[in-house]
Structures are given as structure tokens and as C-alpha cells.
Design an enzyme around this catalytic site. Structure first.
Site, PDB file in Angstrom:
ATOM      1  N   ALA A 134       0.840  -1.202   0.000  1.00  0.00           N
ATOM      2  CA  ALA A 134       0.000   0.000   0.000  1.00  0.00           C
ATOM      3  C   ALA A 134       0.874   1.251   0.000  1.00  0.00           C
ATOM      4  O   ALA A 134       1.982   1.245   0.539  1.00  0.00           O
ATOM      5  CB  ALA A 134      -0.905  -0.002   1.220  1.00  0.00           C
ATOM      6  N   GLY A 179       0.851  -5.742   0.615  1.00  0.00           N
ATOM      7  CA  GLY A 179      -0.197  -5.814  -0.401  1.00  0.00           C
ATOM      8  C   GLY A 179       0.298  -6.304  -1.746  1.00  0.00           C
ATOM      9  O   GLY A 179      -0.467  -6.900  -2.513  1.00  0.00           O
ATOM     10  N   GLU A 182       0.228  -9.943  -1.422  1.00  0.00           N
ATOM     11  CA  GLU A 182      -1.184 -10.348  -1.377  1.00  0.00           C
ATOM     12  C   GLU A 182      -1.779 -10.385  -2.782  1.00  0.00           C
ATOM     13  O   GLU A 182      -2.575 -11.268  -3.113  1.00  0.00           O
ATOM     14  CB  GLU A 182      -1.982  -9.386  -0.485  1.00  0.00           C
ATOM     15  CG  GLU A 182      -1.651  -9.566   0.995  1.00  0.00           C
ATOM     16  CD  GLU A 182      -2.410  -8.603   1.890  1.00  0.00           C
ATOM     17  OE1 GLU A 182      -3.140  -9.066   2.773  1.00  0.00           O
ATOM     18  OE2 GLU A 182      -2.264  -7.374   1.706  1.00  0.00           O
ATOM     19  N   GLU A 202       3.503  -6.643   7.439  1.00  0.00           N
ATOM     20  CA  GLU A 202       2.580  -5.723   8.125  1.00  0.00           C
ATOM     21  C   GLU A 202       2.774  -5.633   9.634  1.00  0.00           C
ATOM     22  O   GLU A 202       2.593  -4.559  10.216  1.00  0.00           O
ATOM     23  CB  GLU A 202       1.128  -6.115   7.822  1.00  0.00           C
ATOM     24  CG  GLU A 202       0.647  -5.728   6.431  1.00  0.00           C
ATOM     25  CD  GLU A 202       0.980  -6.761   5.356  1.00  0.00           C
ATOM     26  OE1 GLU A 202       0.448  -6.629   4.248  1.00  0.00           O
ATOM     27  OE2 GLU A 202       1.781  -7.686   5.630  1.00  0.00           O
TER      28      GLU A 202
END
Length: 332
Positions: A134, A179, A182, A202
Site C-alpha cells: 500500500a 499488499g 497479497e 505488516e
């Protein structure tokens, strides 16, 4: 129980058939194939805009530039049917911001109803980086309520990607963190360069993976290893990623820095000759079956298999086999 799972699977199949039969006209009118095409601008206005941009001393931030943050390419010739989605935010290490998520969502939406698409490859157009996760600079400026809606959007976009009806391959030629990993985990298959770095980091930021990482990582590499990687925020290279089953293929990086992409392309070419409807139904059967007990899973397979019987593809496949020639599938 089994009945509701079956109903869900069959509902999914009904949708699938609907998608498969969608008129090619819809695909033809999609503006997706040519990103960056814009309405002609009057010459004077274009010159003025260019001058303004130069005087601002920025090569970034123009609307045209934003459009290119996700490149969508429909390949041709022996690669016809392969679509490449290329992340292209070089200034921000391909970090996922609102704009990029919006573009990804729009691209995936157009792809899922395009009958000509046979395989999708996710890659980065930026050397040395796949996706840094992100965009934390953008996040720092957000109000806390905005953050949760941003994470919801990221989760939804990555889910949409996971639910693409065709095979998807993530080509990881550089770093994939948070992310970014992910995103790769939502693809059917991952290939990476040995020098690539991957991790769900994270917990370092006192948060947890919020776009599917806590669910897709254990489903991919097993519960204990997933916990270890998430608890430690550890970053692994391509070789270790291969040894724990996080990726399917590891390749030595080349001069151009696109070794994983080339491997993904070779893999996608192996998928192209197969029956298009069968490919979609196989993916659906596997995905739905993985979430249920074996008895229900076998019932899902049976329902999915039945979807391939009436297709012209199946008749063509048997005929081609009999006549000892390559099949010419239409995808119906």
C-alpha cells in the site's frame, strides 16, 4: 451443508456460462486494449498544457501519466489470448494507491467478460520491484475513516482478481511486500526471479495483512509456515520462496530484469491450446472444491464436468483427436 455449496457452485456455473456466451461485441467496444488513447485535444490547448507542465518542472502528475500507471496489453501472434497487466508507478515502487486500485478494478472488470482472454499475467514494468504494498505516503494523509475504506477497496479489488475466470500468473521480477505479495497470492500461479524478495511485513507496522494475506498465505504454504512468516515479518528470496511452496518456479534473473515474466509467458503458452470453456470450468471446480469437504467437492466436479459436455469445444476436441490434428477451439 452440501446442498448450499452445490447451489453456490451451480450458481457460479450459471454466471460462468453467461460470461462465456457474452457477445464479442462487448469486448470489441472495450477501450481497455488501448490504454492512454484520448480524445484529440486542440493543438493550441495541447501546447499550452505542455508548457504549463514544463514550467511546473514536473514529468509526473498529468492525467495521461496517471492512465499509464497500469498498462494493459493484449498480446498477438503466438501469444494471442494472453493479456498482460503491468504495474507502472516507478516513482512509488508500484505502491497501491487509490488511483491504481481503481484502474486495476476497471481492468479486471473488462477482462472477466472478454471471451478472447485466455490467460492473464500480472507483472511490473518497473525494474527491480513488483509491488511495495500500500502507498503509505498517501495513507499518512488519510483520515482514519478513509484508511478503512481504502483497505476495503484493496481487499475487494484483489478478490475480484482472484475471481477472474481464466488462469492468472504473477511474474515477480523484483520485490513484492505486503499488499504486493497479497496481489501475487490472489493469482493462480506465481513465478519469481531468484533475486526477488517477498514477504508479508505488516506486523512491523503494528497492523496485519488486510487484503487476504492471512487467508491465502496459509492456504498456499500451510498454517505453521504462514504463521512464522507473518509473525516474523520475514522477507524471503526466490529460492526460499520456491522451497516453501510460495512460488511454483524460480528463475535466474537476466540482464533485462524480466526473467520471471518470460517464464510466465512460457507457462501461459502451455495453457493456450486447451479448450477455453474447460479451462474456466476447471478453475471454478478447483477454487470451489478447495473450500469444502471431499464429498461436496466431488459433487462440484460432477456439476462442472457436465458443463463441458454440451459445448462445441468438446465435439471439436474429440474430432481433432480422431483426425490426429490440433483442435481449433472457439470457446463455446
Amino acid at each position: 451443508g452440501a446442498g448450499s455449496s452445490m447451489a453456490a457452485a451451480l450458481g457460479g456455473l450459471g454466471l460462468l456460462q453467461g460470461r462465456v456466451r457474452l457477445a464479442a461485441a462487448a469486448a470489441a467496444t472495450s477501450s481497455l486494449g488501448r490504454p492512454g488513447r484520448r480524445a484529440p485535444v486542440p493543438r493550441g490547448a495541447a501546447a499550452a498544457a505542455a508548457a504549463a507542465l514544463l514550467s511546473a518542472g514536473r514529468s509526473y502528475g498529468s492525467e495521461a501519466k496517471e492512465e499509464e500507471e497500469l498498462r494493459v496489453r493484449y498480446l498477438d501472434d503466438e501469444h494471442k489470448g494472453i493479456v498482460v497487466l503491468g504495474l507502472n508507478r516507478s516513482q512509488a515502487k508500484n505502491a497501491l494507491n487509490k488511483n491504481l486500485l481503481k484502474m486495476m478494478s476497471k481492468a479486471v472488470d473488462a477482462l472477466k467478460s472478454d471471451k478472447k482472454v485466455r490467460t492473464v499475467i500480472f507483472r511490473s514494468e518497473v525494474p527491480g520491484i513488483f509491488c511495495a504494498g500500500a502507498d503509505l505516503k498517501e495513507r499518512a494523509k488519510m483520515h482514519s475513516s478513509e484508511v478503512s475504506s481504502f483497505v476495503s477497496k484493496a481487499r475487494a479489488t484483489i478478490n475480484e482478481m482472484a475471481n477472474l475466470p481464466v488462469p492468472t500468473i504473477a511474474a515477480i521480477d523484483g520485490t513484492a511486500l505486503g499488499g504486493g505479495l497479497e496481489l501475487a497470492l490472489a493469482c493462480d500461479i506465481r513465478v519469481a526471479a531468484s533475486s526477488a524478495k517477498m514477504g508479508l511485513v505488516e506486523t512491523k507496522l503494528a497492523i496485519i495483512p488486510g487484503a487476504g494475506g492471512t487467508q491465502r498465505l496459509p492456504r498456499t504454504i500451510g498454517v505453521s509456515l504462514a504463521k512464522e512468516l507473518i509473525f516474523s515479518a520475514r522477507i524471503v528470496d526466490g529460492e526460499e520462496a520456491k522451497s516453501i511452496g510460495l512460488i511454483s518456479h524460480v528463475v535466474e534473473q537476466n540482464e533485462a530484469g524480466d526473467a520471471a515474466y518470460r517464464r510466465a509467458l512460457a507457462l501461459a503458452r502451455e495453457f493456450l491450446p486447451q479448450g477455453p470453456v474447460a479451462m474456466r470450468v476447471a478453475k471454478l471446480a478447483i477454487n470451489q472444491g478447495m473450500e469444502v469437504d471431499l464429498v461436496t467437492g466431488l459433487a462440484i466436479e460432477e456439476a462442472c464436468y457436465a458443463q463441458t459436455i454440451p459445448t462445441k469445444d468438446r465435439i471439436e476436441g474429440l474430432l481433432a483427436f480422431k483426425e490426429k490434428r490440433p483442435p481449433r477451439y472457439k470457446g463455446e
